[in-house]
Design a protein around this motif. Sequence first.
Motif, PDB file in Angstrom:
ATOM      1  N   MET A 169       0.872  -1.165   0.075  1.00  0.00           N
ATOM      2  CA  MET A 169      -0.182  -0.082   0.079  1.00  0.00           C
ATOM      3  C   MET A 169       0.694   1.192  -0.010  1.00  0.00           C
ATOM      4  SD  MET A 169      -3.005  -1.016   2.860  1.00  0.00           S
ATOM      5  CE  MET A 169      -4.474  -1.950   2.295  1.00  0.00           C
ATOM      6  N   ALA A 170       1.937   1.270   0.731  1.00  0.00           N
ATOM      7  CA  ALA A 170       2.845   2.332   1.011  1.00  0.00           C
ATOM      8  C   ALA A 170       3.775   2.511  -0.553  1.00  0.00           C
ATOM      9  CB  ALA A 170       3.920   2.432   1.967  1.00  0.00           C
ATOM     10  N   THR A 171       4.032   1.622  -1.276  1.00  0.00           N
ATOM     11  CA  THR A 171       4.668   1.945  -2.465  1.00  0.00           C
ATOM     12  C   THR A 171       3.799   2.357  -3.537  1.00  0.00           C
ATOM     13  OG1 THR A 171       4.687  -0.537  -3.164  1.00  0.00           O
ATOM     14  CG2 THR A 171       6.710   0.245  -1.645  1.00  0.00           C
ATOM     15  N   TYR A 172       2.535   1.667  -3.381  1.00  0.00           N
ATOM     16  CA  TYR A 172       1.673   2.188  -4.694  1.00  0.00           C
ATOM     17  C   TYR A 172       1.328   3.457  -4.360  1.00  0.00           C
ATOM     18  CZ  TYR A 172       1.294  -2.915  -6.363  1.00  0.00           C
ATOM     19  OH  TYR A 172       1.482  -4.259  -6.851  1.00  0.00           O
ATOM     20  N   SER A 173       0.895   3.798  -3.107  1.00  0.00           N
ATOM     21  CA  SER A 173       0.352   5.185  -2.905  1.00  0.00           C
ATOM     22  C   SER A 173       1.411   6.350  -2.668  1.00  0.00           C
ATOM     23  CB  SER A 173      -0.642   5.070  -1.748  1.00  0.00           C
ATOM     24  OG  SER A 173       0.230   4.746  -0.692  1.00  0.00           O
ATOM     25  N   GLY A 174       2.655   5.886  -2.306  1.00  0.00           N
ATOM     26  CA  GLY A 174       3.477   6.898  -2.080  1.00  0.00           C
ATOM     27  C   GLY A 174       2.990   7.726  -0.769  1.00  0.00           C
ATOM     28  N   LYS A 175       2.249   7.237   0.103  1.00  0.00           N
ATOM     29  CA  LYS A 175       1.628   7.857   1.395  1.00  0.00           C
ATOM     30  C   LYS A 175       2.253   6.948   2.783  1.00  0.00           C
ATOM     31  CE  LYS A 175      -2.250   9.732  -0.936  1.00  0.00           C
ATOM     32  NZ  LYS A 175      -1.776  10.908  -0.808  1.00  0.00           N
ATOM     33  N   VAL A 176       2.003   7.433   3.684  1.00  0.00           N
ATOM     34  CA  VAL A 176       2.297   6.864   4.872  1.00  0.00           C
ATOM     35  C   VAL A 176       1.060   6.026   5.446  1.00  0.00           C
ATOM     36  CG1 VAL A 176       2.786   7.108   7.571  1.00  0.00           C
ATOM     37  CG2 VAL A 176       4.058   8.668   6.037  1.00  0.00           C
ATOM     38  N   ILE A 177       1.258   4.827   5.568  1.00  0.00           N
ATOM     39  CA  ILE A 177      -0.042   3.866   5.732  1.00  0.00           C
ATOM     40  C   ILE A 177       0.148   3.245   7.407  1.00  0.00           C
ATOM     41  CG2 ILE A 177      -0.993   1.621   4.998  1.00  0.00           C
ATOM     42  CD1 ILE A 177      -1.049   3.947   2.980  1.00  0.00           C
ATOM     43  N   THR A 178      -0.910   3.371   8.138  1.00  0.00           N
ATOM     44  CA  THR A 178      -0.612   2.950   9.332  1.00  0.00           C
ATOM     45  C   THR A 178      -1.433   1.757   9.475  1.00  0.00           C
ATOM     46  OG1 THR A 178      -2.826   4.256  10.177  1.00  0.00           O
ATOM     47  CG2 THR A 178      -0.871   5.522  10.359  1.00  0.00           C
ATOM     48  N   TRP A 179      -1.108   0.909  10.209  1.00  0.00           N
ATOM     49  CA  TRP A 179      -1.833  -0.353  10.588  1.00  0.00           C
ATOM     50  C   TRP A 179      -3.240  -0.461  11.030  1.00  0.00           C
ATOM     51  CZ3 TRP A 179       0.550  -5.403  10.641  1.00  0.00           C
ATOM     52  CH2 TRP A 179      -0.275  -6.495  11.146  1.00  0.00           C
ATOM     53  N   ASP A 180      -3.397   0.749  11.965  1.00  0.00           N
ATOM     54  CA  ASP A 180      -4.834   0.900  12.660  1.00  0.00           C
ATOM     55  C   ASP A 180      -5.768   1.266  11.380  1.00  0.00           C
ATOM     56  OD1 ASP A 180      -4.084   0.147  14.905  1.00  0.00           O
ATOM     57  OD2 ASP A 180      -3.881   2.072  15.789  1.00  0.00           O
ATOM     58  N   GLU A 181      -5.429   1.954  10.388  1.00  0.00           N
ATOM     59  CA  GLU A 181      -6.164   2.340   9.441  1.00  0.00           C
ATOM     60  C   GLU A 181      -6.253   1.537   8.373  1.00  0.00           C
ATOM     61  OE1 GLU A 181      -5.158   5.777   6.818  1.00  0.00           O
ATOM     62  OE2 GLU A 181      -2.948   5.459   6.835  1.00  0.00           O
ATOM     63  N   ALA A 182      -5.187   0.973   8.006  1.00  0.00           N
ATOM     64  CA  ALA A 182      -5.283  -0.190   6.846  1.00  0.00           C
ATOM     65  C   ALA A 182      -6.136  -1.460   7.430  1.00  0.00           C
ATOM     66  CB  ALA A 182      -3.643  -0.447   6.511  1.00  0.00           C
ATOM     67  N   ILE A 183      -6.234  -1.824   8.710  1.00  0.00           N
ATOM     68  CA  ILE A 183      -6.827  -3.284   8.965  1.00  0.00           C
ATOM     69  C   ILE A 183      -8.308  -3.064   8.691  1.00  0.00           C
ATOM     70  CG2 ILE A 183      -6.922  -2.574  11.509  1.00  0.00           C
ATOM     71  CD1 ILE A 183      -6.038  -5.940   9.871  1.00  0.00           C
ATOM     72  N   LYS A 184      -8.625  -1.628   8.707  1.00  0.00           N
ATOM     73  CA  LYS A 184     -10.213  -1.350   8.423  1.00  0.00           C
ATOM     74  C   LYS A 184     -10.533  -1.551   6.945  1.00  0.00           C
ATOM     75  CE  LYS A 184      -9.888   1.788  12.713  1.00  0.00           C
ATOM     76  NZ  LYS A 184     -10.154   2.975  13.270  1.00  0.00           N
ATOM     77  N   SER A 185      -9.675  -1.311   6.076  1.00  0.00           N
ATOM     78  CA  SER A 185      -9.973  -1.367   4.595  1.00  0.00           C
ATOM     79  C   SER A 185     -10.938  -2.493   4.199  1.00  0.00           C
ATOM     80  CB  SER A 185      -8.688  -1.618   3.840  1.00  0.00           C
ATOM     81  OG  SER A 185      -9.073  -1.503   2.484  1.00  0.00           O
TER      82      SER A 185
END
Length: 445
Positions: A393-409
């Motif tokens: 997710m981080a390399t595809y988006s170029g953004k900081v990805i947090t575990w807490d937000e990602a696990i809710k996807s």
Amino acid sequence: MNDFNESAKKAQSRRNFCKSTSLLVGGMMLPISQMQGMVNVLNDKKLKLALIGCGGRGTGAAAQALKADENVELVAMADAFEDRLQSSLKNLLKEFEGTKKVKVKDKNQFVGFDAARKAMDLADVVILTTPPGFRPQHFEYAIKTGKHVFMEKPVATDVPGVRKVLEMARLAKEKKLNVVVGLQRRYQNNYIDMANKIDQGAVGQIVSGQVYWNGGGVWVRKRQPEQSELEYQMRNWYYFNWLCGDHILEQHIHNIDIANWFVGDYPVSAQGMGGRQVRTGKDHGEIFDHHFVEFKYANGAVVSSQCRHQPGTMYKVGEVFQGTKGFIETNDAGATYIKGLDGKEVYKYVGFNDPNPYQQEHNRLFESIRKGGVIADAEHGAKSTMTAIIGRMATYSGKVITWDEAIKSDLALIPENLNWKSEPPVKPLANGSYEIPTPGKTKVI
């Protein structure tokens, strides 16, 4: 520094908790009389095995399972494709000729998208080795129907799949089912030895690390004129995220899992960069050929991860970590080293003749089944899968990805209820190529 020390203590507590939990779920909580009764029953039973996913890795895993226990036989096989099933069966019959261990009748050879359930219904132990996108739904069916499981890594390609595996991991513990995940370094002596050294404080607290899977890449299966788009993607599955998850997940998860194991935790965030410069053909689908990610942990540790599929570049597969008392280097060739802060070697483990970890994980699985124990690999398998996904997710988006937000996807990559008339979730562009993730634009959550 005080915050760091407090986090370090918590991490050590989590490591100790995991160690204790492993002992408890290993059968020691059962009353002796109950456990002995279970041992006797299981020792007398011929265990029936089903192979779900008959590619090269599945065929190898089935052979290892058949060698792990004298009283096990392969009774059912399933694959999306008839030719792949027959090739696998032919190889297994040849390898086990004269042993009567491969007894897959014609009626128990299942082909198609509904094949997996039919094969699992005939077995006590199942091997799940399809492309990883299908793993969560196969694992769910296996656990709900009471099967012991060996499943290859990664255990999902998207976050809804990770959540499903975590839910089934809890159910597997409740039902006392054994689950081994094919992160075989956890069954390899030099890695086990180093984990013990870390627990004993040999290198102090790990504060940083670098993990690598840099190589030339893997196979490519070119499109054939008679193939539908769905069949083409299923045959050439490594290059489509709904099936594979990209090589940062499918391959580099091994090294990322070691980082999580040695740090004793899972990262709170990731940021990185990546792209495709060399592997850019139409048959290379939609995945990148290189990723670089920084994973940040709650105790302040940062682990840099790099993976590359580019022929002719530096090859390196392994792990390096820096602790407050020394440095670690590990690799899957069987060697581990510890150096002091002055750079001098203070410990070395060389186990080039150690048992094959791919065989060891099956030996442990069947030994645990026979003894009434419970191996519970699914949770850490799912969380290391999630770690690699947030790296992607981080390399595809170029953004900081947090575990807490990602696990809710709820962004699901793989459709439910596929059949040969279904449209694949990814379609080619007008020129036959596929849309490539673009940092700054691509939605990943």
